[in-house]
Design an enzyme around this catalytic site. Structure first.
Site, PDB file in Angstrom:
ATOM      1  N   THR A 143       0.870  -1.183   0.000  1.00 50.24           N
ATOM      2  CA  THR A 143       0.000   0.000   0.000  1.00 50.24           C
ATOM      3  C   THR A 143       0.907   1.233   0.000  1.00 50.24           C
ATOM      4  O   THR A 143       0.962   1.969   0.986  1.00 50.24           O
ATOM      5  CB  THR A 143      -0.923   0.015   1.240  1.00 50.24           C
ATOM      6  N   THR A 180      -1.491  -2.570   5.528  1.00 47.23           N
ATOM      7  CA  THR A 180      -1.867  -1.386   6.302  1.00 47.23           C
ATOM      8  C   THR A 180      -2.764  -0.506   5.436  1.00 47.23           C
ATOM      9  O   THR A 180      -2.319   0.002   4.405  1.00 47.23           O
ATOM     10  CB  THR A 180      -0.599  -0.626   6.724  1.00 47.23           C
ATOM     11  N   ARG A 205       8.362  -6.310  12.896  1.00 45.62           N
ATOM     12  CA  ARG A 205       9.471  -5.458  12.440  1.00 45.62           C
ATOM     13  C   ARG A 205      10.402  -6.293  11.594  1.00 45.62           C
ATOM     14  O   ARG A 205      10.765  -7.415  12.000  1.00 45.62           O
ATOM     15  CB  ARG A 205      10.276  -4.924  13.635  1.00 45.62           C
ATOM     16  N   GLU A 206      10.822  -5.769  10.456  1.00 45.23           N
ATOM     17  CA  GLU A 206      11.805  -6.488   9.642  1.00 45.23           C
ATOM     18  C   GLU A 206      13.070  -6.678  10.473  1.00 45.23           C
ATOM     19  O   GLU A 206      13.444  -5.812  11.254  1.00 45.23           O
ATOM     20  CB  GLU A 206      12.111  -5.694   8.374  1.00 45.23           C
ATOM     21  N   LYS A 246      -3.443   0.617  13.762  1.00 43.72           N
ATOM     22  CA  LYS A 246      -2.168   0.447  13.051  1.00 43.72           C
ATOM     23  C   LYS A 246      -1.509   1.797  12.747  1.00 43.72           C
ATOM     24  O   LYS A 246      -0.313   2.007  12.990  1.00 43.72           O
ATOM     25  CB  LYS A 246      -2.406  -0.337  11.759  1.00 43.72           C
ATOM     26  N   PHE A 259      12.561   2.732  21.168  1.00 48.40           N
ATOM     27  CA  PHE A 259      12.343   3.856  20.244  1.00 48.40           C
ATOM     28  C   PHE A 259      12.827   5.187  20.808  1.00 48.40           C
ATOM     29  O   PHE A 259      12.279   6.234  20.501  1.00 48.40           O
ATOM     30  CB  PHE A 259      10.872   3.938  19.793  1.00 48.40           C
ATOM     31  N   GLY A 283      19.197   8.677  15.770  1.00 47.35           N
ATOM     32  CA  GLY A 283      19.647   8.207  14.461  1.00 47.35           C
ATOM     33  C   GLY A 283      19.570   9.298  13.411  1.00 47.35           C
ATOM     34  O   GLY A 283      19.247  10.453  13.709  1.00 47.35           O
ATOM     35  N   CYS A 341       7.391   1.410   6.282  1.00 52.26           N
ATOM     36  CA  CYS A 341       6.158   1.683   7.040  1.00 52.26           C
ATOM     37  C   CYS A 341       6.051   3.096   7.615  1.00 52.26           C
ATOM     38  O   CYS A 341       5.089   3.801   7.311  1.00 52.26           O
ATOM     39  CB  CYS A 341       6.029   0.661   8.162  1.00 52.26           C
ATOM     40  N   LYS A 356       5.480   6.136   5.091  1.00 52.35           N
ATOM     41  CA  LYS A 356       4.216   6.089   4.335  1.00 52.35           C
ATOM     42  C   LYS A 356       3.014   6.103   5.277  1.00 52.35           C
ATOM     43  O   LYS A 356       2.005   6.737   4.986  1.00 52.35           O
ATOM     44  CB  LYS A 356       4.196   4.880   3.390  1.00 52.35           C
TER      45      LYS A 356
HETATM   46  P1  NAD Z   1       6.085  -6.159  -0.332  1.00 49.81           P
HETATM   47  O1  NAD Z   1       6.174  -5.143  -1.414  1.00 49.81           O
HETATM   48  O2  NAD Z   1       7.322  -6.756   0.230  1.00 49.81           O
HETATM   49  O3  NAD Z   1       5.132  -7.348  -0.789  1.00 49.81           O
HETATM   50  C1  NAD Z   1       3.929  -7.177  -1.474  1.00 49.81           C
HETATM   51  C2  NAD Z   1       3.797  -8.321  -2.460  1.00 49.81           C
HETATM   52  O4  NAD Z   1       2.489  -8.336  -2.997  1.00 49.81           O
HETATM   53  C3  NAD Z   1       4.739  -8.201  -3.663  1.00 49.81           C
HETATM   54  O5  NAD Z   1       5.546  -9.365  -3.738  1.00 49.81           O
HETATM   55  C4  NAD Z   1       3.802  -8.107  -4.865  1.00 49.81           C
HETATM   56  O6  NAD Z   1       4.314  -8.752  -6.017  1.00 49.81           O
HETATM   57  C5  NAD Z   1       2.561  -8.799  -4.344  1.00 49.81           C
HETATM   58  N1  NAD Z   1       1.308  -8.470  -5.018  1.00 49.81           N
HETATM   59  C6  NAD Z   1       0.815  -7.258  -5.369  1.00 49.81           C
HETATM   60  N2  NAD Z   1      -0.399  -7.389  -5.937  1.00 49.81           N
HETATM   61  C7  NAD Z   1      -0.699  -8.705  -5.935  1.00 49.81           C
HETATM   62  C8  NAD Z   1      -1.825  -9.476  -6.373  1.00 49.81           C
HETATM   63  N3  NAD Z   1      -2.899  -8.908  -6.909  1.00 49.81           N
HETATM   64  N4  NAD Z   1      -1.777 -10.806  -6.220  1.00 49.81           N
HETATM   65  C9  NAD Z   1      -0.705 -11.416  -5.661  1.00 49.81           C
HETATM   66  N5  NAD Z   1       0.383 -10.745  -5.227  1.00 49.81           N
HETATM   67  C10 NAD Z   1       0.389  -9.395  -5.352  1.00 49.81           C
HETATM   68  O7  NAD Z   1       5.242  -5.431   0.839  1.00 49.81           O
HETATM   69  P2  NAD Z   1       5.313  -5.721   2.425  1.00 49.81           P
HETATM   70  O8  NAD Z   1       6.475  -4.998   3.003  1.00 49.81           O
HETATM   71  O9  NAD Z   1       5.135  -7.156   2.667  1.00 49.81           O
HETATM   72  O10 NAD Z   1       4.019  -4.933   2.909  1.00 49.81           O
HETATM   73  C11 NAD Z   1       2.712  -5.392   2.628  1.00 49.81           C
HETATM   74  C12 NAD Z   1       1.738  -4.620   3.472  1.00 49.81           C
HETATM   75  O11 NAD Z   1       1.979  -4.891   4.872  1.00 49.81           O
HETATM   76  C13 NAD Z   1       1.825  -3.105   3.328  1.00 49.81           C
HETATM   77  O12 NAD Z   1       0.547  -2.544   3.440  1.00 49.81           O
HETATM   78  C14 NAD Z   1       2.669  -2.692   4.514  1.00 49.81           C
HETATM   79  O13 NAD Z   1       2.411  -1.376   4.922  1.00 49.81           O
HETATM   80  C15 NAD Z   1       2.211  -3.668   5.566  1.00 49.81           C
HETATM   81  N6  NAD Z   1       3.206  -3.919   6.621  1.00 49.81           N
HETATM   82  C16 NAD Z   1       4.525  -4.065   6.303  1.00 49.81           C
HETATM   83  C17 NAD Z   1       5.449  -4.321   7.309  1.00 49.81           C
HETATM   84  C18 NAD Z   1       6.918  -4.473   6.968  1.00 49.81           C
HETATM   85  O14 NAD Z   1       7.722  -4.431   7.895  1.00 49.81           O
HETATM   86  N7  NAD Z   1       7.299  -4.663   5.726  1.00 49.81           N
HETATM   87  C19 NAD Z   1       5.015  -4.453   8.643  1.00 49.81           C
HETATM   88  C20 NAD Z   1       3.688  -4.322   8.923  1.00 49.81           C
HETATM   89  C21 NAD Z   1       2.773  -4.057   7.909  1.00 49.81           C
END
Ligand code: NAD
Length: 437
Positions: free
Chosen positions: A88, A124, A157-158, A210, A255, A259, A266, A269
């Site tokens: 997102t 999110t 968290r990554e 969130k 936190f 830094g 996250c 955005k």
């Molecule tokens: P990402 O970009 O790593 O993964 C998203 C995946 O979705 C991609 O691999 C993409 O190819 C796939 N995709 C898109 N459209 C699709 C469809 N129609 N069908 C199948 N696959 C599709 O993103 P992310 O970091 O995993 O984040 C995903 C969501 O989770 C976001 O909204 C983000 O804000 C939220 N989030 C992320 C984290 C984080 O630490 N990365 C933590 C909490 C929440």
């Protein structure tokens, strides 16, 4: 109870949480449109760097609970719950969350449904999105009775994603439909305990939780960064101040680490989207707006700081940068401070060489002109300054004596307060600079 789950989107969130759901006994299919990503996973190659992920994935593929697919519609058939984990990203013009991937996935999922299933949003998403997903899915499903929705924001968290998911502070679920709420309780039953509350709320509250959580953390980080500048000006030490305030239970220690500005996929955005939502609803949220501005300015101010420590000129200087990702223990470059600081150093005439232990993909495109070293040994050769950009734990055990030996000017600027002054001076650095001291 073993639940049949499909994850749509196999990125950081979809892959980690999908593998964890399999680990706690559910039957999981992780789906992604990106054929190369799924192909890699079929070969046992992880598309992202996350500690412990390969073992977790391989174990659950082996025991048959974790599968991969590129077919969204087919993977929605015969399932109990379908989690949307697609990106997102911020809309380039408005800063609002761009929901095109979420809605496109909802249409495809709905088309595939052949019985009742809960569409769960883990991505999110701003307030109102889950109700919109319900409308869309009800329109495209063969029967309206097939569709229920639940909001289930993710807080991992990554870099610590697996533990964060399996041992969370809480699980948040927003659902109206009773069958959906019951299924969500069953899915999380192995994780929820006395120490891990299952927080059931209205859908809108789960959506706000969130953004409010990430917004609060962003404000906390910007606050300590500003306190750090104050500490420098008045001769205080930010680490002592952070400890002194963090021990107050009302504040808490996490936190409060200073830094070069917060980044990642996250915080930037989500704070922008929170600010946007507030605006759309006519609500003033000055704190989050100020935190965003303070953070943008902070990243740029780091380049000035580096310049200052290099005799006020970067013209023709070679700067060695340790770490490129937005934080340690991840290969994620999204909104990394390095993407703002390095181009600013280049504009001031510096040439940059860099090393990052995760060898993130696509650095050439993101940071043109930067020489990326394969090992840390070559990083400092003829450098005029060493800059610690990311807090990788392993940086603490590097051989700074040999770094210093190979440098033109033995200056170290630590933007994470990761290293230790005595060690650096003993290693041969003439000066070592930290933040907030
Ligand atoms: P990402 O970009 O790593 O993964 C998203 C995946 O979705 C991609 O691999 C993409 O190819 C796939 N995709 C898109 N459209 C699709 C469809 N129609 N069908 C199948 N696959 C599709 O993103 P992310 O970091 O995993 O984040 C995903 C969501 O989770 C976001 O909204 C983000 O804000 C939220 N989030 C992320 C984290 C984080 O630490 N990365 C933590 C909490 C929440």
């Amino acid at each position: 109870m073993s639940v049949k789950i499909t994850m749509i989107g196999t990125g950081y969130v979809g892959l980690v949480t999908g593998a964890c759901f399999a680990e706690i006994g559910h039957q999981v299919i992780c789906v992604d449109k990106d054929i190369a990503k799924i192909e890699k996973l079929h070969q046992g190659i992880m598309p992202i760097y996350e500690p412990g992920l390969d073992e977790l994935v391989m174990r659950n593929v082996k025991n048959g609970r974790l599968k991969f697919s590129t077919d969204v519609e087919a993977s929605a058939k015969g399932r109990d719950a379908i989690f949307l984990c697609v990106g997102t990203p911020p809309h380039p013009e408005t800063g609002a969350a761009d929901l095109k991937y979420v809605y496109a996935a909802a249409v495809e999922v709905a088309r595939g449904l052949d019985g009742f299933a809960v569409i769960v949003t883990k991505s999110t998403v701003p307030v109102g999105t889950n109700r919109q997903i319900f409308e869309i899915a009800s329109k495209y499903a063969k029967s309206k009775d097939y569709v229920a929705v639940a909001s289930n924001p993710e807080f991992l968290r990554e870099g610590a994603a697996i533990t964060d998911f399996l041992e969370p502070d809480r699980v948040v679920v927003g659902a109206e439909n009773q069958s959906a709420a019951k299924l969500m309780r069953a899915i999380y039953e192995p994780i929820v305990s006395e120490d891990v509350p299952f927080v059931e709320t209205a859908i809108e509250s789960a959506e706000v939780i969130k953004y409010a959580a990430n917004g609060f953390l962003a404000v906390k980080l910007s606050f300590i960064n500003e306190v750090s500048d104050l500490c420098e000006a008045v001769g205080a030490n930010v680490s002592d101040v952070a400890r002194g305030i963090g021990l107050d239970k009302r504040i808490g220690s996490p936190f409060l680490h200073v830094g070069p500005g917060w980044g990642g996929s996250c915080f930037p955005k989500d704070s922008m989207a929170l600010h946007r939502t507030a605006k759309d609803y006519g609500v003033t949220m000055r704190l989050i707006e100020s935190a965003i501005v303070a953070n943008d300015e902070r990243k740029l101010s780091m380049a000035d700081r580096i310049k200052k420590h290099c005799d006020d000129s970067l013209q023709g200087k070679r700067i060695a940068v340790l770490g490129l990702t937005f934080k340690g223990q991840t290969d994620d470059m999204r909104e990394s401070p390095s993407l703002v600081i390095i181009p600013q150093l280049q504009r001031e005439g510096a040439t940059i060489c860099a090393f990052d232990p995760s060898h993130p993909e696509g650095v050439d495109g993101m940071l043109p002109g930067v020489t990326v070293c394969k090992t840390p040994d070559e990083l400092c050769v003829n450098a005029d300054a060493l800059v610690v950009m990311t807090e990788w734990r392993e940086f603490r055990s590097y051989d700074y004596q040999s770094f210093a030996k190979s440098m033109n000017k033995k200056i170290a600027i630590d933007l994470r307060n990761l290293l230790d002054e005595k060690t650096m001076i003993t290693a041969g650095f003439e000066s070592y600079h930290r933040l907030g001291e």
